[in-house]
Design a protein around this motif. Structure first.
Motif, PDB file in Angstrom:
ATOM      1  N   PHE A 110      11.108 109.806  39.650  1.00 26.99           N
ATOM      2  CA  PHE A 110      10.272 108.810  40.317  1.00 26.99           C
ATOM      3  C   PHE A 110      10.402 107.458  39.628  1.00 26.99           C
ATOM      4  O   PHE A 110      10.987 107.346  38.554  1.00 26.99           O
ATOM      5  CB  PHE A 110       8.811 109.277  40.302  1.00 26.99           C
ATOM      6  N   ASP A 111       9.817 106.415  40.286  1.00 31.21           N
ATOM      7  CA  ASP A 111       9.961 105.087  39.673  1.00 31.21           C
ATOM      8  C   ASP A 111       9.128 104.976  38.397  1.00 31.21           C
ATOM      9  O   ASP A 111       8.308 105.828  38.095  1.00 31.21           O
ATOM     10  CB  ASP A 111       9.624 103.980  40.680  1.00 31.21           C
ATOM     11  N   VAL A 162       5.189 105.424  38.292  1.00 33.42           N
ATOM     12  CA  VAL A 162       4.726 106.797  38.455  1.00 33.42           C
ATOM     13  C   VAL A 162       5.024 107.591  37.179  1.00 33.42           C
ATOM     14  O   VAL A 162       4.166 108.293  36.631  1.00 33.42           O
ATOM     15  CB  VAL A 162       5.416 107.467  39.665  1.00 33.42           C
ATOM     16  N   LEU A 207       1.054 109.908  43.175  1.00 33.96           N
ATOM     17  CA  LEU A 207       2.078 110.786  43.753  1.00 33.96           C
ATOM     18  C   LEU A 207       1.799 111.033  45.232  1.00 33.96           C
ATOM     19  O   LEU A 207       2.722 111.102  46.043  1.00 33.96           O
ATOM     20  CB  LEU A 207       2.129 112.125  42.989  1.00 33.96           C
ATOM     21  N   GLN A 257       3.126 108.404  47.270  1.00 35.10           N
ATOM     22  CA  GLN A 257       4.593 108.361  47.375  1.00 35.10           C
ATOM     23  C   GLN A 257       5.098 109.047  48.637  1.00 35.10           C
ATOM     24  O   GLN A 257       6.171 108.743  49.128  1.00 35.10           O
ATOM     25  CB  GLN A 257       5.226 109.079  46.172  1.00 35.10           C
ATOM     26  N   GLY A 277       6.858 105.150  48.839  1.00 38.87           N
ATOM     27  CA  GLY A 277       7.966 105.640  48.032  1.00 38.87           C
ATOM     28  C   GLY A 277       9.000 106.433  48.812  1.00 38.87           C
ATOM     29  O   GLY A 277      10.059 106.756  48.282  1.00 38.87           O
ATOM     30  N   ALA A 284       9.093 109.461  49.472  1.00 34.10           N
ATOM     31  CA  ALA A 284       9.376 110.783  48.919  1.00 34.10           C
ATOM     32  C   ALA A 284       8.992 111.865  49.923  1.00 34.10           C
ATOM     33  O   ALA A 284       8.106 111.675  50.750  1.00 34.10           O
ATOM     34  CB  ALA A 284       8.602 110.986  47.624  1.00 34.10           C
ATOM     35  N   VAL A 323       7.399 115.984  45.736  1.00 32.07           N
ATOM     36  CA  VAL A 323       6.167 115.636  45.026  1.00 32.07           C
ATOM     37  C   VAL A 323       5.400 116.883  44.587  1.00 32.07           C
ATOM     38  O   VAL A 323       4.834 116.937  43.501  1.00 32.07           O
ATOM     39  CB  VAL A 323       5.286 114.743  45.922  1.00 32.07           C
TER      40      VAL A 323
END
Lengths: 288, 809
Positions: A173-174, A177, A217, A220, A225, A227, A232
C-alpha cells in the motif's frame, strides 16, 4: 464445552473448602464466642482494652497476629512440613476472625494515637488479604479461560509473527497507509508495568492507531486507492487478530499483577503492624 | 619345523591379552595370535575419544593388566605398554584359518599354511570380527560398509542404513543432518530398539528427515542403487553408500569345524562351557564376548584365571568373595561351590543355568532363611523380584483377616511373578508357612535369564497365567477346580491404544489384564463417555458371559502396551454349567458392577458443579501416557495462582534444581500435566541403566542413586516423557536468603539474579528426576507447598474413580 472447560475440576479442592471448611467453622465459632462474651460482660467502666476481657481479647489478638504473620516464613519452609494448603485455609479464616476480636478489644474507642494506628494497620492488612483471597479464588479460572491453553510466551510469539505479517502486507500500500499500519503494530495498549497492570482498564486499540489504520484501509477499497477487497481483507484481518492477542495479553498481565500486587500492601503493612503493635503493648504496660 | 607352545591364545582383546600377559609372568610357553596388525581390534575400532566403562564396579580386577574407566586412547595405550613390559609373545597378522585337535595336540593353521601346535588353546576372538553381512548379490561393493567411525566424514551423500537395531538407528540419526538417509527395516516397527532410540527415529521419520522402508529386505545391490523387497513389491533406493548394522554373531563354521558344539541353531547362541570356561573340546577354553560375557573386566579376569590354573597356581574366581558375602547370612561358613550346587538342585528356575550363568545371577540375588510366620513381603509393597522356595513353604494371605484361607506354595515353587510381570504393587502378603530357605531374584536378573534361557520364560508365563486366572475367578477354591478354564487360556499382546474389544462385538471371551492398563468407554448420545479404568491384575469382559448371544456394551482399549490373558467364552460357559459356584461368581461380579454403575450415575447427577468433560479429560491423560503411571503430578489451573511455589519447593528440597517443569507441560481444559516423573509401572528409565543406579523403593518411588549414577544419560533418552534431566549437581541455585530478597519476593517484585554458575568449571553430569521427596519423611514438597489445593499427586486409577464418582471427604 468451551464455557465450562475452565471450571476447576471437582477433584482438586480449593483451600477455602479444605477439610470441609474446618477453619471457617473454627473462625466462626471463635467470633461468635467473642461477641457473646462482649455482650454479657459488664466491666466497671466503658468497654475497653484494659478490662480483664479486653486483656483476654488483646492476648488472643496478639497471638493471632503473630501466628498469621508467621505464614510469610512458613510459606517458604519446604520439605516434611505437611500441606501448606491447610495453613492457607486457616490463615484466611482466622485472619477474618481477627477483625472481630481486635475490634471488640478496642471497645470501639478510637483516638489519634499509636493504639488506633495499630488497629488501622491491621484493618488494612486484613482488607488487602480479603482482596488476595478473592483474587486467589477468582483469577486462576479467569486466567485459564483467557489463555485458552496458550502461555504468555506463545502469545508473544504469535503477536510478533502477526506484526511481521502486517508490516509485510502493508508494503503493497502507499506510504501513508503503510505508516499507519506500522504504527498500529507498535500499539500494545500501554506499557506492561505493575501500575498499568493494577489500574489499567482493558485497552481500546480501535480508538488508536489500529482503528485509524483499519478505517484508512476501508477507504482504499474501490474509491481513492482502487484496491480490491481481496487485497485489503487479509491485512484488516491480521490487524484485528493482533489486537485481540494484545487484549488477551494485557488481560493476562492484569490478572497476574493483581494476583501479586495486593501483597505489596499486605506484607509491608504487616511488618509495620508488628512494629506498631510492639509499641502499643509496650505503651499500655509502661504507662499503666 | 612347527613351533609348539603350552598354550596358544587366539585374539588379542582384553581377555586374550590378559591371558598372554599372565602367561609371560608365569613363565608358560605361549603365543598370542592376532588377526590384524594391532592389538584389541574391537576397542581399536571404537569411535575416537569414546568413553569406556569399567563395569561391574564392585567386581575386583585380577592380574596385572591395567584397566579402569577411561577413554579409548588411554586404555589402548596402557594395554600396549603392559603387553610390552610383560614380554608376552605376540604375533600380529596371524589369523587362525583352521583349528583342530584337543588337549595336548592342537593344530592351528596360520596364513601361508604355517602350522603351530599347542597343548591348550584359549579362544578369545570376541564377536566383532564376524559382523553379519548383507546376504545379497552385489554386497561386496566397497561402498557397502559395516561400521561408522565418524559420522561427520560423510556429507551430502545418499546413504541407506540396513538394520533397525540400536546401532542402525544411532548411525541413521547421526548421519541425517548432512546426508540424505534412509533406513531399511525388516520389521513393521522399531520395537527391537531402546525406547529412546525408537522415539528419536520415529520423530526423524515423521519430520521427513529420514526415509523409512518398513517390512523390507535387501534383494540386490546395483551400481548406485539398493533394490528392496517390500510388502508392495520391489522398490529401488538410489544410494551412494550402504551401512549395514546387522549385529555380530559367532563364526559358526570355523568353530564347528574345530569340534565346538552349540546348544541351538540360533545364530546368536554361544557355546556351552563348564565353570573353568572349557567347552566340549577338552583343553579348549572360550572367554569374553564369544562366551557371552560382554564386559571388558570379565574378559580380563577370565584370561588371568585360566592361565593361573594352567600354571598350577589357581586362584578363586573374581566373584568368589562377593558370592561368599551373599551366601553368608543363610549359609554361614559354607563353601561357595556347595551353595551353588544346592541352589541348582533346589531351585528349578536356576537348574537350567550353566555354573557361570548361575554365579552371575547369584551376584545379584539374595538367599534368606525364614522362621515360620516371618513376612516375606507385604500387600501393597512395590517390589518386583521373583521368590523361589528352596526349602519349606510360603503362605499367600489372600484375605488377611482369614489366615486359614491362605494359599500354600510349596518347595521348589516360586511366587511374586505377578509383581515381576506387571510392575504393580504386591497384591497379597506372603509369609513363611514353615521354616524356609528362599531365593530372591531381582527383576533385572530375571529379565536377563528369561532372555537367555527360554524355558524359564515359558515356565514363568505358564504359572503366572494359572495364578492370574485362579485369583481372578476362584481364589477361595482349589486351583484344580478350574483347570479346564486355565487350559483354555492364552496370552495376548496389545499395542498402545489398540482396541481389545469393541462395543457391539459378540461377547466371546473373558480377559485378565496382566500388564499395562485399559479404559472402558461407551458411546452415549453420540459422544464417547469414559466409564472405567482397568489396572493390571484385574479381570474384565465378564459382563454378558452369562447370556447367549450378548454383545459388548462398551469398548475396552489399551492405554499403553498391554498383555492380557484371554479365555474363550465357550470354555468359561462350559465350566459354569459344570460348576454352578462359578456362575455365582459371575453373577456377583455383574451385580457389583451394576451397583457401581448406578452409584456413579447418582454421583454424577448430584454433581451439578462438575461440568468437566470426563471423556475428553480421560482421553487426554491417556494420550499423555498417564495410563502407565503409578503416581502422576496434576495441577488444576482453575485453582493455580501460578505462584510457582511447587517448583521452588522442589528445587529447595533437591539441591536447588527443580525436577518439575510447568512451562513444558501439556494442557487440556483446566488441567495441566507438568513435566514431572510419573513413576511408571514398568519404568522405561530402569531398562538400560548400566550401573543399576535406578531403583524402585518398596513404597513405589522410582529414584536415581546420585552416588552410583555415571551420567551416561541412557535413562533420560529412554524416558518417553522427558522427565529426567542431566545436570551438574553443583550448579543448583540455593535460594539467596537475606531479608531484602525475602521481602522483594514476598511482595511479588523481581529479586536480583544470583551469581551465575561457572559453566567452565569442571563438572560431572548426573541424571536427576523426581523421587517423591522420599527422604524428607513427608509428602512430596511440590504438593505440600501448594497454597491453593491446585496441585495433587495421585495414582491414575484413583484420579479416574474420583472423576467418575466424585472425591469423597
Amino acid at each position: 464445552m468451551a464455557s465450562s472447560a475452565n471450571e476447576p475440576v471437582s477433584i482438586h479442592r480449593s483451600f477455602l473448602v479444605w477439610r470441609g471448611g474446618y477453619y471457617g467453622k473454627v473462625a466462626l465459632a471463635l467470633s461468635a464466642l467473642a461477641i457473646v462474651g462482649y455482650w454479657i460482660d459488664h466491666p466497671s467502666g466503658p468497654p475497653n482494652g484494659g478490662s480483664w476481657l479486653g486483656y483476654a481479647y488483646g492476648t488472643i489478638g496478639l497471638g493471632l497476629i503473630g501466628w498469621l504473620a508467621w505464614f510469610g516464613i512458613r510459606r517458604r519452609r519446604y520439605g516434611g512440613q505437611g500441606p501448606l494448603e491447610g495453613w492457607m485455609s486457616a490463615h484466611v479464616y482466622l485472619g477474618l476472625a481477627l477483625i472481630v476480636i481486635a475490634t471488640l478489644h478496642t471497645g470501639f474507642r478510637f483516638h489519634w494515637n499509636v493504639h488506633t494506628l495499630a488497629f488501622v494497620l491491621m484493618a488494612i492488612v486484613i482488607l488487602s488479604g480479603v482482596f488476595g483471597a478473592y483474587a486467589f479464588v477468582r483469577y486462576p479460572a479467569m486466567m485459564t479461560t483467557n489463555r485458552a491453553g496458550s502461555t504468555l510466551k506463545t502469545m508473544a510469539a504469535e503477536l510478533a509473527s502477526l506484526d511481521q505479517q502486517c508490516r509485510d502486507l502493508a508494503l503493497t500500500f502507499d506510504d501513508e497507509v503503510a505508516a499507519l499500519v506500522v504504527q498500529a503494530t507498535e500499539d500494545y495498549g500501554g506499557k506492561f508495568t505493575f501500575r498499568e497492570g493494577l489500574l489499567g482498564r482493558g485497552p481500546n486499540l480501535l480508538a488508536g492507531a489500529t482503528g485509524a489504520a483499519i478505517a484508512k484501509l476501508r477507504d482504499q477499497v474501490g474509491g481513492v486507492g482502487n484496491a480490491q477487497p481481496a487485497e485489503v481483507l487479509p491485512l484488516v484481518q491480521n490487524l484485528t487478530k493482533r489486537a485481540t492477542v494484545v487484549v488477551k495479553m494485557r488481560r493476562d498481565w492484569r490478572y497476574r499483577a493483581q494476583l501479586l500486587l495486593w501483597r505489596a500492601v499486605h506484607v509491608p503493612l504487616t511488618i509495620a503492624l508488628v512494629i506498631a503493635l510492639g509499641i502499643h503493648v509496650f505503651a499500655v504496660f509502661y504507662y499503666r | 619345523m612347527t613351533e609348539h607352545y603350552q598354550v596358544a591364545i587366539i585374539g588379542s582383546g582384553p581377555g586374550g591379552l590378559s591371558a598372554a600377559v599372565t602367561a609371560a609372568e608365569q613363565g608358560l610357553s605361549h603365543v598370542l595370535l592376532e588377526r590384524t596388525n594391532h592389538l584389541s581390534d574391537t576397542i581399536y575400532k571404537y569411535q575416537k575419544g569414546k568413553k569406556v566403562m569399567a563395569h561391574p564396579m564392585r567386581l575386583p580386577l585380577q592380574g596385572s593388566m591395567p584397566f579402569e574407566e577411561g577413554f579409548r586412547e588411554g586404555i589402548l595405550e596402557n594395554w600396549n605398554i603392559a603387553a610390552e613390559k610383560s614380554g608376552a609373545h605376540i604375533r600380529l597378522n596371524a589369523e587362525v584359518r583352521k583349528m583342530s585337535g584337543q588337549r595336548g595336540s592342537f593344530q592351528l593353521t596360520l596364513p601361508g599354511d604355517e602350522i603351530i601346535t599347542a597343548d591348550e588353546v584359549i579362544l578369545a576372538i570376541g564377536l566383532q570380527g564376524n559382523l553379519r553381512k548383507v546376504p545379497v548379490p552385489g554386497a561386496d561393493r566397497e561402498w557397502v560398509q559395516y561400521q561408522l567411525d565418524d559420522p561427520d566424514a560423510y556429507q551430502n551423500e545418499r546413504i541407506a542404513i540396513i538394520g533397525a537395531g540400536d546401532a542402525g538407528i544411532e548411525n541413521a540419526i547421526a548421519l541425517a543432518s548432512h546426508n540424505e538417509v534412509s533406513i531399511v527395516n525388516r520389521q513393521p516397527d522399531f520395537s527391537r530398539a531402546k525406547p529412546g532410540n525408537v522415539a528419536a527415529i520415529e520423530k526423524a521419520i515423521r519430520s521427513g528427515q529420514i526415509r523409512a522402508y518398513p517390512n523390507s529386505a535387501p534383494a540386490r545391490i546395483d551400481d548406485e542403487a539398493l533394490i528392496l523387497d517390500t510388502a508392495e513389491g520391489q522398490s529401488i533406493v538410489p544410494v551412494d553408500r550402504i551401512i549395514a548394522r546387522l549385529g555380530a554373531i559367532p563364526p559358526r563354521k570355523f568353530l564347528e569345524e574345530a569340534g565346538i558344539k552349540f546348544p541351538s541353531d540360533d545364530p546368536a547362541a554361544v557355546p556351552e562351557l563348564n565353570e573353568t570356561y572349557e567347552c566340549n573340546v577338552p583343553g579348549l577354553y572360550i572367554i569374553g564376548a564369544l562366551a557371552g560375557f560382554t564386559l571388558i573386566k570379565q574378559a580380563v579376569n577370565q584370561g588371568h584365571e585360566i592361565i593361573r590354573r594352567m600354571a598350577g597356581d589357581p586362584i578363586p574366581p573374581a566373584d568368589e568373595d562377593l558370592l561368599r558375602q551373599r551366601f553368608d547370612p543363610a549359609f554361614p561358613g559354607a563353601a561357595v561351590n556347595d551353595v551353588l550346587t544346592y541352589l541348582r538342585e533346589h531351585v528349578p528356575v536356576l537348574a537350567g543355568l550353566t555354573m557361570l550363568q548361575l554365579r552371575e545371577a547369584m551376584l545379584e540375588s539374595s538367599i534368606f532363611r525364614f522362621a515360620k510366620g516371618d513376612t516375606v513381603f507385604k500387600r501393597g509393597d512395590y517390589t518386583s523380584s521373583l521368590w523361589n522356595i528352596a526349602e519349606g513353604s510360603a503362605h499367600v494371605l489372600i484375605n488377611e483377616a482369614r489366615p486359614d484361607m491362605a494359599v500354600r506354595i510349596g518347595t521348589a515353587e516360586f511366587f511374586g511373578e505377578l509383581g515381576l510381570i506387571s510392575g504393580r504393587r504386591r497384591s497379597a502378603t506372603v509369609i513363611a508357612g514353615e521354616p524356609a530357605v528362599m531365593v530372591e531374584i531381582p527383576r533385572r536378573t530375571m529379565r536377563r535369564l528369561q532372555a537367555s534361557v527360554k524355558a524359564i520364560k515359558a515356565e514363568l508365563d505358564r504359572v503366572a497365567m494359572r495364578r492370574i486366572v485362579h485369583t481372578g475367578l476362584a481364589r477361595d477354591r482349589p486351583i484344580s477346580d478350574i483347570e479346564d478354564v486355565i487350559a483354555g487360556a492364552e496370552l495376548k499382546r496389545y499395542k498402545a491404544f489398540e482396541t481389545i474389544c469393541a462395543e457391539g462385538d459378540p461377547v466371546d471371551a473373558l480377559y485378565f489384564l496382566r500388564t499395562g492398563s485399559a479404559t472402558v468407554t461407551r458411546v452415549e448420545n453420540g459422544r464417547e463417555v469414559a466409564l472405567n479404568y482397568i489396572a493390571a491384575g484385574s479381570l474384565f469382559g465378564e459382563r454378558g458371559l452369562l447370556e447367549d448371544g450378548a454383545t459388548r456394551a462398551a469398548t475396552i482399549r489399551a492405554t499403553v502396551a498391554c498383555e492380557a490373558v484371554r479365555v474363550d467364552a465357550t470354555v468359561v460357559r462350559a465350566s459354569m454349567d459344570r460348576m454352578p459356584e462359578l456362575r455365582a461368581i459371575f453373577e456377583n461380579a455383574v451385580q457389583s458392577q451394576l451397583d457401581q454403575t448406578v452409584r456413579s450415575a447418582l454421583a454424577r447427577a448430584g454433581q451439578t458443579q462438575n461440568k468437566v468433560d470426563e471423556t475428553a479429560l480421560t482421553s487426554f491423560l491417556m494420550k499423555q501416557g498417564v495410563g502407565e503411571a503409578t503416581n502422576a503430578f496434576i495441577i488444576d489451573e482453575g485453582l493455580c495462582t501460578r505462584c510457582g511455589n511447587c517448583e521452588s519447593a522442589c528445587a529447595s528440597t533437591h539441591d536447588g534444581i527443580s525436577r518439575v517443569n510447568r512451562d513444558a507441560g501439556q494442557r487440556a481444559m483446566s488441567v495441566l500435566l507438568p513435566v514431572a516423573c510419573r513413576h511408571c509401572e514398568n519404568p522405561h528409565c530402569m531398562s538400560d541403566c548400566p550401573v543399576d543406579a535406578i531403583t524402585r523403593a518398596p513404597t513405589g518411588e522410582v529414584f536415581i542413586n546420585q552416588q552410583t549414577c555415571i551420567g551416561c544419560s541412557n535413562c533420560a533418552n529412554n524416558c518417553p516423557y522427558g522427565v529426567i534431566n542431566m545436570v551438574d549437581p553443583t550448579s543448583g541455585q540455593k535460594e539467596p536468603q537475606n531479608w531484602l530478597t525475602w521481602l522483594l519476593d514476598s511482595v511479588g517484585l523481581p529479586t536480583p539474579a544470583p551469581k551465575p554458575h561457572d559453566h567452565n568449571a569442571p563438572h560431572a553430569m548426573k541424571a536427576v528426576k523426581c523421587d517423591l521427596c522420599k527422604d524428607t519423611g513427608g509428602s512430596p514438597s511440590c504438593v505440600a507447598a501448594c497454597p491453593t489445593g491446585a496441585a495433587i499427586r495421585v495414582a491414575p486409577e484413583t484420579y479416574m474413580s474420583w472423576l467418575r464418582d466424585g472425591r469423597g471427604q
